[in-house]
Structure formats: structure tokens, C-alpha cells
Design an enzyme around this catalytic site. Structure first.
Site, PDB file in Angstrom:
ATOM      1  N   ARG A   8       0.843  -1.212   0.000  1.00 24.86           N
ATOM      2  CA  ARG A   8       0.000   0.000   0.000  1.00 24.86           C
ATOM      3  C   ARG A   8       0.877   1.260   0.000  1.00 24.86           C
ATOM      4  O   ARG A   8       0.517   2.273  -0.614  1.00 24.86           O
ATOM      5  CB  ARG A   8      -0.940  -0.024   1.211  1.00 24.86           C
ATOM      6  CG  ARG A   8      -1.928   1.124   1.225  1.00 24.86           C
ATOM      7  CD  ARG A   8      -3.052   0.886   2.216  1.00 24.86           C
ATOM      8  NE  ARG A   8      -4.054   1.945   2.149  1.00 24.86           N
ATOM      9  CZ  ARG A   8      -4.327   2.772   3.149  1.00 24.86           C
ATOM     10  NH1 ARG A   8      -3.702   2.658   4.303  1.00 24.86           N
ATOM     11  NH2 ARG A   8      -5.247   3.715   2.996  1.00 24.86           N
ATOM     12  N   HIS A  55       0.502   4.393  -2.564  1.00 22.92           N
ATOM     13  CA  HIS A  55       0.291   5.780  -2.118  1.00 22.92           C
ATOM     14  C   HIS A  55       1.477   6.674  -2.486  1.00 22.92           C
ATOM     15  O   HIS A  55       1.324   7.880  -2.610  1.00 22.92           O
ATOM     16  CB  HIS A  55       0.013   5.819  -0.613  1.00 22.92           C
ATOM     17  CG  HIS A  55      -1.388   5.408  -0.274  1.00 22.92           C
ATOM     18  ND1 HIS A  55      -2.054   5.831   0.847  1.00 22.92           N
ATOM     19  CD2 HIS A  55      -2.268   4.614  -0.936  1.00 22.92           C
ATOM     20  CE1 HIS A  55      -3.276   5.314   0.874  1.00 22.92           C
ATOM     21  NE2 HIS A  55      -3.423   4.561  -0.193  1.00 22.92           N
ATOM     22  N   ASN A  85      -3.554   8.896   4.587  1.00 23.29           N
ATOM     23  CA  ASN A  85      -2.405   8.221   5.211  1.00 23.29           C
ATOM     24  C   ASN A  85      -2.374   8.320   6.728  1.00 23.29           C
ATOM     25  O   ASN A  85      -1.892   7.406   7.405  1.00 23.29           O
ATOM     26  CB  ASN A  85      -1.094   8.805   4.657  1.00 23.29           C
ATOM     27  CG  ASN A  85      -0.922   8.508   3.175  1.00 23.29           C
ATOM     28  OD1 ASN A  85      -1.324   7.443   2.704  1.00 23.29           O
ATOM     29  ND2 ASN A  85      -0.347   9.451   2.436  1.00 23.29           N
ATOM     30  N   PRO A 108      -7.581   7.830  -4.374  1.00 24.38           N
ATOM     31  CA  PRO A 108      -9.027   7.603  -4.403  1.00 24.38           C
ATOM     32  C   PRO A 108      -9.600   7.374  -3.010  1.00 24.38           C
ATOM     33  O   PRO A 108      -8.929   6.810  -2.141  1.00 24.38           O
ATOM     34  CB  PRO A 108      -9.170   6.342  -5.269  1.00 24.38           C
ATOM     35  CG  PRO A 108      -7.821   5.722  -5.343  1.00 24.38           C
ATOM     36  CD  PRO A 108      -6.808   6.763  -5.020  1.00 24.38           C
ATOM     37  N   HIS A 137      -6.585  -5.945  -2.378  1.00 26.87           N
ATOM     38  CA  HIS A 137      -7.437  -6.024  -1.182  1.00 26.87           C
ATOM     39  C   HIS A 137      -7.786  -7.487  -0.880  1.00 26.87           C
ATOM     40  O   HIS A 137      -8.830  -7.769  -0.312  1.00 26.87           O
ATOM     41  CB  HIS A 137      -8.697  -5.166  -1.351  1.00 26.87           C
ATOM     42  CG  HIS A 137      -8.421  -3.696  -1.274  1.00 26.87           C
ATOM     43  ND1 HIS A 137      -9.376  -2.728  -1.524  1.00 26.87           N
ATOM     44  CD2 HIS A 137      -7.282  -3.012  -0.962  1.00 26.87           C
ATOM     45  CE1 HIS A 137      -8.835  -1.529  -1.376  1.00 26.87           C
ATOM     46  NE2 HIS A 137      -7.567  -1.668  -1.050  1.00 26.87           N
ATOM     47  N   ASP A 195     -10.022 -10.161   3.615  1.00 25.65           N
ATOM     48  CA  ASP A 195     -10.433 -11.487   3.147  1.00 25.65           C
ATOM     49  C   ASP A 195     -10.660 -12.372   4.369  1.00 25.65           C
ATOM     50  O   ASP A 195      -9.711 -12.735   5.059  1.00 25.65           O
ATOM     51  CB  ASP A 195      -9.301 -12.054   2.269  1.00 25.65           C
ATOM     52  CG  ASP A 195      -9.583 -13.472   1.800  1.00 25.65           C
ATOM     53  OD1 ASP A 195     -10.519 -14.114   2.325  1.00 25.65           O
ATOM     54  OD2 ASP A 195      -8.844 -13.937   0.916  1.00 25.65           O
ATOM     55  N   THR A 254      -8.741 -16.214   3.927  1.00 25.68           N
ATOM     56  CA  THR A 254      -7.269 -16.292   3.948  1.00 25.68           C
ATOM     57  C   THR A 254      -6.707 -14.872   4.070  1.00 25.68           C
ATOM     58  O   THR A 254      -6.214 -14.298   3.108  1.00 25.68           O
ATOM     59  CB  THR A 254      -6.742 -16.966   2.651  1.00 25.68           C
ATOM     60  OG1 THR A 254      -7.274 -16.262   1.508  1.00 25.68           O
ATOM     61  CG2 THR A 254      -7.144 -18.413   2.549  1.00 25.68           C
TER      62      THR A 254
HETATM   63  C1  HEM Z   1      -9.121   1.557  -5.980  1.00 23.13           C
HETATM   64  C2  HEM Z   1      -8.957   2.458  -5.063  1.00 23.13           C
HETATM   65  C3  HEM Z   1      -8.555   2.139  -3.646  1.00 23.13           C
HETATM   66  C4  HEM Z   1      -9.153   2.588  -2.527  1.00 23.13           C
HETATM   67  C5  HEM Z   1     -10.341   3.533  -2.458  1.00 23.13           C
HETATM   68  C6  HEM Z   1      -8.455   2.010  -1.403  1.00 23.13           C
HETATM   69  C7  HEM Z   1      -8.749   2.255  -0.077  1.00 23.13           C
HETATM   70  C8  HEM Z   1      -8.207   1.595   0.989  1.00 23.13           C
HETATM   71  C9  HEM Z   1      -8.590   1.770   2.367  1.00 23.13           C
HETATM   72  C10 HEM Z   1      -9.622   2.778   2.880  1.00 23.13           C
HETATM   73  C11 HEM Z   1      -7.867   0.906   3.120  1.00 23.13           C
HETATM   74  C12 HEM Z   1      -7.961   0.695   4.638  1.00 23.13           C
HETATM   75  C13 HEM Z   1      -6.996   1.611   5.350  1.00 23.13           C
HETATM   76  C14 HEM Z   1      -7.145   1.572   6.847  1.00 23.13           C
HETATM   77  O1  HEM Z   1      -7.978   0.839   7.373  1.00 23.13           O
HETATM   78  O2  HEM Z   1      -6.410   2.310   7.529  1.00 23.13           O
HETATM   79  C15 HEM Z   1      -7.030   0.166   2.226  1.00 23.13           C
HETATM   80  C16 HEM Z   1      -6.156  -0.810   2.608  1.00 23.13           C
HETATM   81  C17 HEM Z   1      -5.315  -1.461   1.738  1.00 23.13           C
HETATM   82  N1  HEM Z   1      -5.130  -1.178   0.405  1.00 23.13           N
HETATM   83 FE1  HEM Z   1      -6.311  -0.039  -0.742  1.00 23.13          FE
HETATM   84  N2  HEM Z   1      -7.455   1.208  -1.858  1.00 23.13           N
HETATM   85  C18 HEM Z   1      -7.460   1.270  -3.236  1.00 23.13           C
HETATM   86  C19 HEM Z   1      -6.559   0.664  -4.076  1.00 23.13           C
HETATM   87  C20 HEM Z   1      -5.476  -0.076  -3.667  1.00 23.13           C
HETATM   88  C21 HEM Z   1      -4.381  -0.472  -4.492  1.00 23.13           C
HETATM   89  C22 HEM Z   1      -4.208  -0.058  -5.956  1.00 23.13           C
HETATM   90  C23 HEM Z   1      -3.550  -1.224  -3.727  1.00 23.13           C
HETATM   91  C24 HEM Z   1      -2.244  -1.875  -4.083  1.00 23.13           C
HETATM   92  C25 HEM Z   1      -1.869  -2.218  -5.274  1.00 23.13           C
HETATM   93  C26 HEM Z   1      -4.143  -1.299  -2.405  1.00 23.13           C
HETATM   94  C27 HEM Z   1      -3.655  -2.033  -1.356  1.00 23.13           C
HETATM   95  C28 HEM Z   1      -4.191  -2.026  -0.085  1.00 23.13           C
HETATM   96  C29 HEM Z   1      -3.783  -2.957   0.969  1.00 23.13           C
HETATM   97  C30 HEM Z   1      -2.839  -4.120   0.793  1.00 23.13           C
HETATM   98  C31 HEM Z   1      -4.475  -2.583   2.118  1.00 23.13           C
HETATM   99  C32 HEM Z   1      -4.333  -3.188   3.522  1.00 23.13           C
HETATM  100  C33 HEM Z   1      -3.202  -2.436   4.227  1.00 23.13           C
HETATM  101  C34 HEM Z   1      -2.895  -2.901   5.627  1.00 23.13           C
HETATM  102  O3  HEM Z   1      -3.432  -3.895   6.118  1.00 23.13           O
HETATM  103  O4  HEM Z   1      -2.095  -2.191   6.286  1.00 23.13           O
HETATM  104  N3  HEM Z   1      -5.287  -0.560  -2.399  1.00 23.13           N
HETATM  105  N4  HEM Z   1      -7.238   0.613   0.939  1.00 23.13           N
END
Ligand code: HEM
Length: 321
Positions: free
Chosen positions: A64, A68, A93, A162, A192, A244, A247
Site C-alpha cells: 500500500r 500511495h 495516510n 481515491p 485487497h 479477506d 485467507t
Molecule cells: C481503488 C482504489 C482504492 C481505494 C479507495 C483504497 C482504499 C483503501 C482503504 C480505505 C484501506 C484501509 C486503510 C485503513 O484501514 O487504515 C485500504 C487498505 C489497503 N489497500 Fe487499498 N485502496 C485502493 C486501491 C489499492 C491499491 C491499488 C492497492 C495496491 C496495489 C491497495 C492495497 C491495499 C492494501 C494491501 C491494504 C491493507 C493495508 C494494511 O493492512 O495495512 N489498495 N485501501
């Protein structure tokens, strides 16, 4: 919409083959450190592997960070800079992005073996690949040679990343702004499949969807019960739910089968169901998802890198030199 994706696997395979064979894209190259720091990938991977023992979520958090980073000023390590007006303090962030201490550890060990050579931006790209492959997902040849920016752009992070509450159109526009297309949106959203979400991002869907006082009717009722358990009403907004449920730490294609069962967690996940063709395809064919994901990660890593004599190689990822 489905027909638009019928060519997706073929196109993705051709693109992947091209990138893997050539190993270069613009000024980046997979062999960039082959003489100056040949073991950098192994060092990055080893530190992550060690960190996983104490924190099973770290792989998700690291990929992530790369996302970002790349969406704001290009992949230039700007998310890693400390400071009041830095990207770290921006809404997407703050109290959300994590893994900065592990990036520091990686940087220290990389500096130990090759001083002043590897950028923090490249460390994020390498960490993203290692995180996915260590979690059971695909591997790819990471293109390298990015240099680090000297500034961080808080406002840019707020505008360009986004929102989880965005419509599909809004998400597609934010990706298009950095040169990514709808195939990239769908494939990259598959990240995700691992990691966690804080309850604050889903509470409305669980208790007060669109101010109705009721849950989101599109959410699978059995899943709703599980989620309400993790995120009780008036509970802590910073509790976390697994993306998920089956898993949580594996990188697989469960994200797409979950979407088909109405178990997408964020509103921005569930909106992908308006493209059932590609969601079905990835749910049924993990190999196709993995191939498209690798291509999309390389595309994302190519967003506006600083190369040549632009930028610098930071000695500490938190501060410009
Ligand atoms: C399509 C638009 C996207 C939106 C609106 C979005 C939004 C979010 C949000 C709100 C979270 C939770 C953050 C939190 O609870 O503090 C999250 C977590 C995460 N996002 Fe996205 N995301 C997007 C795309 C992506 C992309 C492109 C990737 C990587 C290629 C990604 C990878 C992740 C991962 C792996 C997590 C979990 C992080 C953790 O457990 O620390 N996301 N995302």
C-alpha cells in the site's frame, strides 16, 4: 461491459511477456543495480520475511505504501518523508498508512551492503513485489533506477488518492490521471485480498447506510453478522477487519470471489461488481489475475519516476539529504 474484458488475458500476457523479456521501460531497468548492489532484492526480501514473524500484516501495509507513493508526485519516495506538511499527514495516510519503521530497517540493511546507491523509491517497489510473492502471489521483474524526490505533497495526497467512498467513475479518473486504465483499476484492487480495514471505513455500511439507520442491503447478510462482531456499534473506530475473511494474509484471488458473494468490504470494492465479466474471470482463474496484477504493478511503478540526475539517493528515507 463484460465484452470489453474478453481480450484482457491475451493483452495482459503479451504485455507481461514484453516487459519480462525486455526488462526495461523508459529509463527504468530490472538490471539497474546488477553491478552496484546485486543483492538488493534479497536484502529487502529477508528483512520483510523477518518482520512477518511479529506482524503478519506487514506485507499488505508495504504494498500500500508503494501505491500511495506512486499516485502522488510519481514513485519518488515522497510518502516516506517526515514533516508537518508531508504526505504522511494527509487524510488517506494519517493513522492509516503503516510500515514506515520496516522501510527504515530495510534501508539500514541496504545501506550496510551498498552505501548511497539504492533509492527509497526503489526500496518501496522491491518491497511491494517481495510482499506479494512472500504471501503466495505472483513474482515479477521489478524495474529499478528511480531516484528520491526532495519534497512531499500533502495536498496532492488528498486530491489524487481515491476515496473508499468514491464511485467507479471517480476511481477510474484518479487512475487515468496517472496513466493507468480500467484494467489496472480492477487488477490492482485485487490487492485487497490481504491486509486489514479499520472499522471507521465500513461502519456506515454496517449500521447507517446512506443515513437510513440500516445496513447496506447489498452486503451479504451472513457477512454482515461477522463484520458487526468485529466492528460493534459504538466500538473503537480503529478496530480492524480482514479484507479477506478466509485467507486474510494470503495473496490469492479470493477478493474476486468475495465480491461475487457481496462480501466486498469497502464501497470502492463493491462498485467493481458493475463489471461482472472481469470479476468472474479473475474469480475463476487465479493465473489470469496474477498475470494482470503483475503487469498492472509494473505500470504503477512506472508513474513519473525521477531518473538520471533528477532527485537524489536519500541516506535516510524520512529526510531529504
Ligand atoms: C481503488 C482504489 C482504492 C481505494 C479507495 C483504497 C482504499 C483503501 C482503504 C480505505 C484501506 C484501509 C486503510 C485503513 O484501514 O487504515 C485500504 C487498505 C489497503 N489497500 Fe487499498 N485502496 C485502493 C486501491 C489499492 C491499491 C491499488 C492497492 C495496491 C496495489 C491497495 C492495497 C491495499 C492494501 C494491501 C491494504 C491493507 C493495508 C494494511 O493492512 O495495512 N489498495 N485501501
Amino acid at each position: 461491459m463484460a465484452s470489453q474484458f474478453s481480450l484482457l488475458p491475451a493483452v495482459a500476457t503479451v504485455l507481461a511477456a514484453t516487459v519480462l523479456l525486455c526488462g526495461t521501460n523508459g529509463q527504468l531497468s530490472s538490471s539497474f543495480y546488477s553491478t552496484t548492489c546485486p543483492n538488493v532484492s534479497t536484502v529487502v526480501r529477508t528483512v520483510i520475511q523477518r518482520s512477518l514473524v511479529a506482524d503478519s500484516r506487514i506485507t499488505a501495509s508495504l504494498i500500500r505504501l508503494h501505491f500511495h507513493d506512486c499516485f502522488v508526485n510519481g514513485c519518488d519516495g515522497s510518502i516516506l518523508l517526515d514533516g508537518n506538511e508531508s504526505e504522511k499527514g494527509a487524510a488517506p495516510n494519517a493513522n492509516s498508512a503503516r510500515g514506515f519503521d520496516i522501510v527504515d530497517n530495510i534501508k539500514l540493511e541496504v545501506e550496510d551492503v551498498c552505501k548511497g546507491v539504492v533509492s527509497c523509491a526503489d526500496i518501496l517497489a522491491l518491497a511491494a513485489e517481495a510482499s506479494v510473492s512472500l504471501s503466495g502471489g505472483p513474482s515479477w521483474n521489478v524495474l529499478l533506477g528511480r531516484r528520491d524526490g526532495r519534497t512531499s505533497n500533502k495536498e496532492g495526497a488528498e486530491t489524487n488518492l481515491p476515496s473508499p467512498f468514491a464511485t467507479l467513475n471517480e476511481i477510474v479518473q484518479k487512475f487515468a490521471r496517472v496513466g493507468l486504465n480500467i484494467n489496472d483499476v480492477v487488477a490492482l484492487s485485487g490487492a485487497h485480498t490481504f491486509g486489514r480495514v479499520q472499522c471507521r471505513f465500513i461502519n456506515d455500511r454496517l449500521y447507517n447506510f446512506n443515513n437510513t439507520g440500516n445496513p447496506d442491503p447489498s452486503l451479504d447478510p451472513a457477512y454482515l453478522v461477522i463484520l458487526r462482531n468485529t466492528c460493534p456499534q459504538n466500538g473503537s473506530a480503529s478496530n480492524v477487519a480482514n479484507f479477506d475473511p478466509a485467507t486474510p494474509n494470503l495473496f490469492d484471488n479470493n477478493y474476486f470471489s468475495g465480491l461475487l458473494k457481496n462480501q466486498g468490504l469497502l464501497p470502492s470494492d463493491q462498485v467493481l461488481l458493475s463489471m461482472p465479466g472481469v470479476v468472474n474471470h479473475f474469480a475463476q482463474n487465479q493465473t489470469a489475475f496474477f498475470e494482470s496484477f503483475a503487469v498492472a504493478m509494473i505500470n504503477m511503478g512506472n508513474i513519473n519516476p525521477l531518473t538520471g540526475s533528477s532527485g537524489e539517493i536519500r541516506s535516510n528515507c524520512r529526510n531529504p539529504n
